[in-house]
Design a protein around this motif. Structure first.
Motif, PDB file in Angstrom:
ATOM      1  N   ASP A  85      58.879  -5.558  -2.092  1.00  0.00           N
ATOM      2  CA  ASP A  85      57.574  -5.569  -2.745  1.00  0.00           C
ATOM      3  C   ASP A  85      56.569  -6.330  -1.877  1.00  0.00           C
ATOM      4  OD1 ASP A  85      55.427  -6.886  -4.526  1.00  0.00           O
ATOM      5  OD2 ASP A  85      56.246  -5.295  -5.772  1.00  0.00           O
ATOM      6  N   HIS A  89      53.735  -3.079  -4.566  1.00  0.00           N
ATOM      7  CA  HIS A  89      54.456  -1.810  -4.434  1.00  0.00           C
ATOM      8  C   HIS A  89      55.564  -1.977  -3.394  1.00  0.00           C
ATOM      9  CE1 HIS A  89      51.867  -1.515  -0.898  1.00  0.00           C
ATOM     10  NE2 HIS A  89      52.719  -0.641  -0.425  1.00  0.00           N
ATOM     11  N   ALA A  93      55.712   2.716   0.944  1.00  0.00           N
ATOM     12  CA  ALA A  93      55.240   3.756   0.045  1.00  0.00           C
ATOM     13  C   ALA A  93      53.825   4.228   0.387  1.00  0.00           C
ATOM     14  CB  ALA A  93      55.285   3.261  -1.402  1.00  0.00           C
ATOM     15  N   ASP A  94      53.090   3.461   1.154  1.00  0.00           N
ATOM     16  CA  ASP A  94      51.696   3.802   1.456  1.00  0.00           C
ATOM     17  C   ASP A  94      51.553   4.477   2.811  1.00  0.00           C
ATOM     18  OD1 ASP A  94      50.785   2.807  -0.935  1.00  0.00           O
ATOM     19  OD2 ASP A  94      49.964   0.957  -0.093  1.00  0.00           O
ATOM     20  N   TRP A 148      61.055   5.545  -3.820  1.00  0.00           N
ATOM     21  CA  TRP A 148      59.910   5.543  -2.905  1.00  0.00           C
ATOM     22  C   TRP A 148      59.179   6.883  -2.870  1.00  0.00           C
ATOM     23  CZ3 TRP A 148      63.084   1.409  -1.537  1.00  0.00           C
ATOM     24  CH2 TRP A 148      62.463   0.293  -0.997  1.00  0.00           C
TER      25      TRP A 148
END
Length: 164
Positions: A85, A89, A93-94, A148
């Motif tokens: 984290d 998030h 994941a970005d 994810w």
């Protein structure tokens, strides 16, 4: 074809001079967020994410996994997401972040077969065999993909990959 250079970094490396790493031609860093079932995040994870990003490297995270009988692979994947984290998030994941990586590299016992070929055996030390490790790891990777929303990387070395 040009080679893309990267590095694996954890708290073991202490303080990393990220600008110098970039100047040396490194394009990405895979950063340890945690080890297996341990209850803490790598002590340098956040600083390494910020430092590597600020230096212009692509960044991803890995969990050093332990595919053992008493550890549920899906629970390990969920732990990976919690330990990774970063900013609310799971890191990776970005857009602009590398997918999460599963570090599978702890060594088996190595011996020679009668024909001279290498034989790898996890049973003596870990009480697991190659099919168990393969199945455990696939379950872990499927859960990572579910959490994810992308396919994870497998971080390992050639002899480990050939064994399972």
């Amino acid at each position: 074809m040009a080679m893309i250079r990267g590095c694996d970094v954890s708290a073991i490396q202490c303080v990393v001079p990220w600008e110098k790493v970039k100047e040396a031609g490194v394009d990405f860093a895979i950063l340890r967020c945690a080890i297996g079932n341990e209850p803490y995040v790598d002590s340098k994870f956040a600083a390494n994410v910020v430092g590597a990003r600020d230096a212009g490297l692509m960044v991803g995270c890995y969990l050093f996994t332990y595919p053992l009988r008493h550890l549920d692979p899906k629970a390990q994947a969920q732990l990976h997401a919690r330990r990774a984290d970063f900013g609310g998030h799971p890191f990776g994941a970005d857009l602009g972040e590398l997918p999460p990586a599963c570090d599978l590299e702890w060594p088996p016992r190595e011996s020679r077969a009668k024909d001279g070929s290498l034989v790898y055996d996890w049973r003596d030390k870990w009480n697991v065999d190659a099919p168990f490790i393969r199945d455990w790891s696939l379950s872990y990777l499927e859960e990572i993909e579910r959490i994810w929303g992308c396919r994870p990387l497998v971080y390992t070395y050639p002899y480990w990959w050939r064994c399972v």
